[in-house]
Design a protein around this motif. Structure first.
Motif, short mmCIF file in Angstrom:
data_model
loop_
_atom_site.label_atom_id
_atom_site.label_comp_id
_atom_site.label_asym_id
_atom_site.label_seq_id
_atom_site.Cartn_x
_atom_site.Cartn_y
_atom_site.Cartn_z
N ALA A 257 -52.17 7.35 -19.02
CA ALA A 257 -51.95 7.99 -20.33
C ALA A 257 -51.62 6.98 -21.44
CB ALA A 257 -50.85 9.03 -20.22
N GLU A 258 -50.88 5.91 -21.09
CA GLU A 258 -50.45 4.98 -22.14
C GLU A 258 -51.63 4.23 -22.78
OE1 GLU A 258 -48.74 1.26 -19.68
OE2 GLU A 258 -48.62 3.20 -18.68
N TYR A 259 -52.81 4.29 -22.13
CA TYR A 259 -53.99 3.62 -22.68
C TYR A 259 -54.95 4.60 -23.34
CZ TYR A 259 -52.56 -0.61 -20.21
OH TYR A 259 -51.87 -1.71 -19.78
N ARG A 260 -54.63 5.88 -23.32
CA ARG A 260 -55.54 6.87 -23.89
C ARG A 260 -55.77 6.59 -25.38
NH1 ARG A 260 -54.13 11.52 -21.11
NH2 ARG A 260 -55.62 10.77 -19.59
N ASP A 261 -57.03 6.70 -25.81
CA ASP A 261 -57.42 6.42 -27.20
C ASP A 261 -57.23 4.96 -27.60
OD1 ASP A 261 -57.95 9.16 -27.54
OD2 ASP A 261 -55.87 9.55 -28.11
N ARG A 262 -56.91 4.10 -26.63
CA ARG A 262 -56.72 2.68 -27.00
C ARG A 262 -57.68 1.76 -26.27
NH1 ARG A 262 -52.13 -0.49 -26.41
NH2 ARG A 262 -51.45 0.56 -24.53
N VAL A 263 -58.44 2.28 -25.30
CA VAL A 263 -59.32 1.39 -24.54
C VAL A 263 -60.76 1.90 -24.56
CG1 VAL A 263 -57.55 0.49 -22.97
CG2 VAL A 263 -58.78 2.58 -22.36
N SER A 264 -61.70 0.96 -24.50
CA SER A 264 -63.11 1.34 -24.39
C SER A 264 -63.90 0.19 -23.77
CB SER A 264 -63.68 1.70 -25.76
OG SER A 264 -63.62 0.56 -26.61
N ILE A 265 -65.06 0.56 -23.23
CA ILE A 265 -66.00 -0.39 -22.64
C ILE A 265 -67.32 -0.18 -23.37
CG2 ILE A 265 -67.22 -1.01 -20.50
CD1 ILE A 265 -64.92 0.19 -18.97
N PRO A 266 -68.07 -1.27 -23.61
CA PRO A 266 -69.33 -1.07 -24.35
C PRO A 266 -70.24 -0.07 -23.63
CG PRO A 266 -68.88 -3.41 -24.03
CD PRO A 266 -67.85 -2.67 -23.26
N LYS A 267 -70.92 0.77 -24.42
CA LYS A 267 -71.94 1.66 -23.87
C LYS A 267 -73.28 0.94 -24.05
CE LYS A 267 -69.46 5.83 -24.04
NZ LYS A 267 -68.20 5.33 -23.42
#
Length: 196
Positions: free
Chosen positions: A62-72
């Motif tokens: 949860a602490e990383y929600r809306d803060r992490v992403s990986i390239p699509k």
């Protein structure tokens, strides 16, 4: 030939800024990526941050929600982008990938990256001055932009100088725009930049 994951063994990120933890490979014919997971071990414990499989990307901490992403749509690039770094994000991050080959065997590879989060020396905002004395025809559209350097986040406020030295607050935001200028818009405008 098996793909090799490449990344960095150590990265320094800046508090409140974003950081990219690299993890990539050159796709190999006959090998299909099945799963990708990013896990972390830090002071608060350990766990899987994000998992990508056939059904999409799942954020599990949860602490990383809306803060992490990986390239699509960038095959082989599995880098993890973390926004708004917290001091508590420092730790060891592991990128693990599994592929399936033509014989239906699974191959797994992983690399780890140590993330340090540093506080940068705070600096007061400095505003780059614009050209004073702008003359424009009525009906024209224009905008004034306030640009400041210094430690983020920086907030901006625009004022209009009034007679008797009072300043009227106009808006917050770096830009002040007029779609169509009127003679009554003449005056002295100034901007204030503020950070922590």
């Amino acid at each position: 030939a098996f793909p090799d994951l490449s990344g960095l063994s150590e990265i320094k990120g800046v508090w409140k800024a974003s950081v990219n933890l690299p993890c990539s490979y050159v796709p190999v014919e006959g090998l299909v990526q099945q799963t990708l997971s990013w896990a972390v071990v830090h002071d608060k414990g350990s766990g899987t941050i994000l998992r990508r499989d056939g059904s999409g990307d799942h954020i599990l901490l949860a602490e990383y929600r809306d803060r992490v992403s990986i390239p699509k749509d960038d095959p082989g690039n599995l880098s993890l982008l973390i926004l708004t770094l917290e001091i508590s994000d420092r730790g060891t991050y592991t990128c693990q990938v599994t592929w399936r080959d033509n014989n239906n065997s699974l191959i797994a590879k992983e690399i780890t990256t140590k993330l340090e989060v540093v506080k940068v020396a705070a600096t007061k905002p400095t505003i780059r001055a614009a050209q004073p004395g702008l003359t424009l025809p009525a009906g024209a559209s224009t905008s004034l932009t306030c640009e400041a350097g210094g430690s983020p986040p920086i907030s901006y406020r625009w004022f209009r100088g009034a007679p008797a030295g009072k300043a009227a607050f106009l808006s917050s935001g770096a830009q002040l725009a007029w779609p169509s200028l009127r003679p009554s818009d003449s005056g002295t405008y100034f901007c204030e930049a503020e950070n922590r």
